[in-house]
Write a protein that holds these residues in place. Structure first.
Motif, PDB file in Angstrom:
ATOM      1  N   ILE A   7       0.839  -1.203   0.000  1.00 12.90           N
ATOM      2  CA  ILE A   7       0.000   0.000   0.000  1.00 12.90           C
ATOM      3  C   ILE A   7       0.870   1.248   0.000  1.00 12.90           C
ATOM      4  O   ILE A   7       0.622   2.193  -0.750  1.00 12.90           O
ATOM      5  N   ARG A   8       1.915   1.242   0.821  1.00 10.37           N
ATOM      6  CA  ARG A   8       2.836   2.381   0.863  1.00 10.37           C
ATOM      7  C   ARG A   8       3.473   2.625  -0.499  1.00 10.37           C
ATOM      8  O   ARG A   8       3.590   3.762  -0.954  1.00 10.37           O
ATOM      9  N   MET A   9       3.887   1.558  -1.165  1.00 11.49           N
ATOM     10  CA  MET A   9       4.553   1.701  -2.466  1.00 11.49           C
ATOM     11  C   MET A   9       3.575   2.182  -3.534  1.00 11.49           C
ATOM     12  O   MET A   9       3.947   2.936  -4.430  1.00 11.49           O
ATOM     13  N   GLN A  10       2.314   1.785  -3.442  1.00 14.71           N
ATOM     14  CA  GLN A  10       1.314   2.282  -4.391  1.00 14.71           C
ATOM     15  C   GLN A  10       1.122   3.786  -4.221  1.00 14.71           C
ATOM     16  O   GLN A  10       1.034   4.519  -5.210  1.00 14.71           O
ATOM     17  N   HIS A  11       1.073   4.246  -2.979  1.00 16.53           N
ATOM     18  CA  HIS A  11       0.944   5.683  -2.720  1.00 16.53           C
ATOM     19  C   HIS A  11       2.197   6.426  -3.183  1.00 16.53           C
ATOM     20  O   HIS A  11       2.103   7.510  -3.766  1.00 16.53           O
ATOM     21  N   ALA A  12       3.340   5.835  -2.941  1.00 18.47           N
ATOM     22  CA  ALA A  12       4.597   6.453  -3.366  1.00 18.47           C
ATOM     23  C   ALA A  12       4.659   6.543  -4.888  1.00 18.47           C
ATOM     24  O   ALA A  12       5.049   7.586  -5.443  1.00 18.47           O
ATOM     25  N   ALA A  13       4.268   5.493  -5.570  1.00 15.40           N
ATOM     26  CA  ALA A  13       4.288   5.497  -7.036  1.00 15.40           C
ATOM     27  C   ALA A  13       3.362   6.576  -7.574  1.00 15.40           C
ATOM     28  O   ALA A  13       3.711   7.283  -8.532  1.00 15.40           O
ATOM     29  N   GLU A  25      11.172  13.143   0.341  1.00 14.79           N
ATOM     30  CA  GLU A  25       9.879  13.649   0.804  1.00 14.79           C
ATOM     31  C   GLU A  25       8.784  12.592   0.629  1.00 14.79           C
ATOM     32  O   GLU A  25       7.954  12.402   1.520  1.00 14.79           O
ATOM     33  N   ILE A  26       8.788  11.924  -0.496  1.00 17.45           N
ATOM     34  CA  ILE A  26       7.789  10.884  -0.749  1.00 17.45           C
ATOM     35  C   ILE A  26       7.997   9.718   0.209  1.00 17.45           C
ATOM     36  O   ILE A  26       7.043   9.201   0.792  1.00 17.45           O
ATOM     37  N   SER A  27       9.231   9.350   0.409  1.00 15.21           N
ATOM     38  CA  SER A  27       9.552   8.273   1.347  1.00 15.21           C
ATOM     39  C   SER A  27       9.012   8.590   2.735  1.00 15.21           C
ATOM     40  O   SER A  27       8.339   7.756   3.353  1.00 15.21           O
ATOM     41  N   ALA A  28       9.265   9.784   3.211  1.00 13.46           N
ATOM     42  CA  ALA A  28       8.777  10.184   4.544  1.00 13.46           C
ATOM     43  C   ALA A  28       7.259  10.252   4.575  1.00 13.46           C
ATOM     44  O   ALA A  28       6.632   9.887   5.579  1.00 13.46           O
ATOM     45  N   SER A  29       6.645  10.681   3.468  1.00 10.38           N
ATOM     46  CA  SER A  29       5.185  10.826   3.448  1.00 10.38           C
ATOM     47  C   SER A  29       4.460   9.485   3.545  1.00 10.38           C
ATOM     48  O   SER A  29       3.310   9.440   3.961  1.00 10.38           O
ATOM     49  N   VAL A  30       5.139   8.412   3.143  1.00 15.07           N
ATOM     50  CA  VAL A  30       4.523   7.078   3.266  1.00 15.07           C
ATOM     51  C   VAL A  30       5.008   6.341   4.512  1.00 15.07           C
ATOM     52  O   VAL A  30       4.711   5.172   4.701  1.00 15.07           O
ATOM     53  N   GLY A  31       5.772   7.038   5.360  1.00 11.08           N
ATOM     54  CA  GLY A  31       6.164   6.469   6.637  1.00 11.08           C
ATOM     55  C   GLY A  31       7.474   5.719   6.659  1.00 11.08           C
ATOM     56  O   GLY A  31       7.766   4.990   7.602  1.00 11.08           O
ATOM     57  N   ILE A  32       8.295   5.886   5.622  1.00  8.70           N
ATOM     58  CA  ILE A  32       9.611   5.241   5.591  1.00  8.70           C
ATOM     59  C   ILE A  32      10.650   6.363   5.580  1.00  8.70           C
ATOM     60  O   ILE A  32      10.802   7.063   4.584  1.00  8.70           O
ATOM     61  N   TYR A  33      11.350   6.515   6.700  1.00  6.55           N
ATOM     62  CA  TYR A  33      12.242   7.662   6.862  1.00  6.55           C
ATOM     63  C   TYR A  33      13.670   7.386   6.419  1.00  6.55           C
ATOM     64  O   TYR A  33      14.471   8.304   6.324  1.00  6.55           O
ATOM     65  N   ASP A  34      13.988   6.151   6.092  1.00 14.00           N
ATOM     66  CA  ASP A  34      15.296   5.797   5.538  1.00 14.00           C
ATOM     67  C   ASP A  34      15.126   5.660   4.030  1.00 14.00           C
ATOM     68  O   ASP A  34      14.527   4.695   3.544  1.00 14.00           O
ATOM     69  N   LYS A  44      11.818  -3.655  -5.199  1.00 12.70           N
ATOM     70  CA  LYS A  44      11.271  -5.009  -5.050  1.00 12.70           C
ATOM     71  C   LYS A  44       9.833  -5.069  -5.576  1.00 12.70           C
ATOM     72  O   LYS A  44       9.435  -6.041  -6.207  1.00 12.70           O
ATOM     73  N   GLU A  45       9.059  -4.020  -5.349  1.00 14.41           N
ATOM     74  CA  GLU A  45       7.651  -3.980  -5.759  1.00 14.41           C
ATOM     75  C   GLU A  45       7.476  -3.739  -7.260  1.00 14.41           C
ATOM     76  O   GLU A  45       6.633  -4.347  -7.910  1.00 14.41           O
ATOM     77  N   PHE A  46       8.281  -2.815  -7.828  1.00 13.52           N
ATOM     78  CA  PHE A  46       8.064  -2.384  -9.213  1.00 13.52           C
ATOM     79  C   PHE A  46       9.189  -2.757 -10.184  1.00 13.52           C
ATOM     80  O   PHE A  46       9.101  -2.440 -11.368  1.00 13.52           O
ATOM     81  N   ASN A  47      10.249  -3.376  -9.697  1.00 12.65           N
ATOM     82  CA  ASN A  47      11.414  -3.729 -10.527  1.00 12.65           C
ATOM     83  C   ASN A  47      12.070  -2.514 -11.173  1.00 12.65           C
ATOM     84  O   ASN A  47      12.708  -2.639 -12.213  1.00 12.65           O
ATOM     85  N   LEU A  48      11.877  -1.351 -10.580  1.00 13.02           N
ATOM     86  CA  LEU A  48      12.518  -0.111 -11.015  1.00 13.02           C
ATOM     87  C   LEU A  48      12.834   0.716  -9.779  1.00 13.02           C
ATOM     88  O   LEU A  48      12.102   0.637  -8.788  1.00 13.02           O
ATOM     89  N   THR A  49      13.878   1.518  -9.860  1.00  9.54           N
ATOM     90  CA  THR A  49      14.117   2.459  -8.773  1.00  9.54           C
ATOM     91  C   THR A  49      13.064   3.562  -8.873  1.00  9.54           C
ATOM     92  O   THR A  49      12.465   3.757  -9.940  1.00  9.54           O
ATOM     93  N   PRO A  50      12.837   4.302  -7.796  1.00  7.64           N
ATOM     94  CA  PRO A  50      11.868   5.400  -7.863  1.00  7.64           C
ATOM     95  C   PRO A  50      12.206   6.417  -8.964  1.00  7.64           C
ATOM     96  O   PRO A  50      11.317   6.888  -9.672  1.00  7.64           O
TER      97      PRO A  50
END
Length: 60
Positions: A7-13, A25-34, A44-50
């Protein structure tokens, strides 16, 4: 935990293609601060870097 990350990765995408926010900023907005961990999970989810995902699907 896998479902939550999915779900986090879908929101990030969505944010990657619809906003000009930085990866950090997107990473932090979905709750992943690293951002390195965020990139690992995203790839891992999309087979591409952001960055590659944004370049491929950017809506102009």
């Amino acid at each position: 935990m896998a479902y939550l990350n999915q779900i986090r990765m879908q929101h990030a995408a969505n944010s990657l293609i619809k906003t000009n926010q930085s990866i950090q900023e997107i990473s932090a907005s979905v709750g992943i601060y690293d951002s390195n961990y965020f990139v690992k999970i995203f790839k891992k989810e999309f087979n591409l870097t952001p960055t590659a995902y944004r370049k491929k699907l950017w809506q102009k």
